[in-house]
Design a protein around this motif. Structure first.
Motif, short mmCIF file in Angstrom:
data_model
loop_
_atom_site.label_atom_id
_atom_site.label_comp_id
_atom_site.label_asym_id
_atom_site.label_seq_id
_atom_site.Cartn_x
_atom_site.Cartn_y
_atom_site.Cartn_z
N UNK A 1 9.72 12.82 -6.91
CA UNK A 1 8.85 12.62 -5.77
C UNK A 1 8.70 11.17 -5.35
N UNK A 2 9.59 10.30 -5.85
CA UNK A 2 9.51 8.88 -5.49
C UNK A 2 9.74 8.65 -4.00
N UNK A 3 10.71 9.32 -3.45
CA UNK A 3 11.01 9.14 -2.03
C UNK A 3 9.92 9.77 -1.17
N UNK A 4 9.31 10.86 -1.65
CA UNK A 4 8.20 11.44 -0.91
C UNK A 4 7.04 10.45 -0.86
N UNK A 5 6.79 9.74 -1.96
CA UNK A 5 5.74 8.73 -1.99
C UNK A 5 6.06 7.60 -1.00
N UNK A 6 7.31 7.22 -0.90
CA UNK A 6 7.71 6.19 0.06
C UNK A 6 7.48 6.70 1.48
N UNK B 1 5.17 8.87 2.33
CA UNK B 1 3.72 8.83 2.54
C UNK B 1 3.25 7.41 2.87
N UNK B 2 3.82 6.44 2.17
CA UNK B 2 3.47 5.05 2.46
C UNK B 2 3.87 4.68 3.89
N UNK B 3 5.06 5.12 4.30
CA UNK B 3 5.51 4.87 5.67
C UNK B 3 4.60 5.57 6.67
#
Length: 170
Positions: free
Chosen positions: A33-38, A40-42
């Motif tokens: 889920x690292x890219x999902x977190x990125x 969300x940050x975006x």
């Protein structure tokens, strides 16, 4: 919770599928889920910096999420490239330690006497151990241009020595 926090939670719920869409469209494997977190940050950055006079929020949001994911892919690629170079260098260093035998020690001692330390480093790594300029630069923590300059100076110095020797023999 503030009004902005509630509004952002609503936007997250409405746009989670957009983040997953971009992850899939970029063929990203994201089990942790690292890219999902990125994404969300975006999403947060888009929410925080959106100007309604410029255009639709959905377009802006999609652009921010996709570009944030692409930027992270590029960072990962650079990290992997640097790790690969580091591993190659470490493997080369271990070979140098285990194969540190010079066939004609007398010749190399004479060469070393006539060079400064950096010129000798170039001869030792580039000529004797067949390392690339980039590998030498990583080992010595200098730029590639610095290593190339060492090589130019070493070749120039060796030519001078060779010319003097051939002059005396004639």
């Amino acid at each position: 919770m503030s009004v902005d926090d509630l509004e952002f939670e609503r936007i997250v719920l409405e746009n989670q599928r957009l983040i997953h869409y971009h992850i899939r469209s970029l063929h990203i494997n994201d089990p942790a889920g690292d890219f999902f977190a990125i994404g969300l940050e975006a999403l947060w950055r888009a929410f925080d910096s959106y100007d309604p006079d410029v255009g639709k929020f959905s377009t802006y949001l999609s652009w921010k999420v996709r570009n944030a994911l692409i930027d992270e892919i590029r960072k990962d690629a650079r990290r992997l490239q640097h790790q690969s170079i580091l591993l190659q260098t470490q493997a080369t260093l271990s070979n140098l330690i285990s194969e540190d035998t010079i066939v004609d020690q007398y010749l190399w001692d004479q060469v070393k006497e006539n060079l400064n330390i950096n010129q000798w480093k170039w001869i030792y790594y580039f000529i004797i151990h067949d390392l690339s300029v980039q590998q030498i630069a990583l080992l010595e923590k200098v730029s590639n241009d610095t290593v190339k300059n060492w090589g130019r100076q070493a070749r120039k110095r060796l030519r001078l020595i060779l010319n003097k020797q051939t002059t005396f023999q004639i």
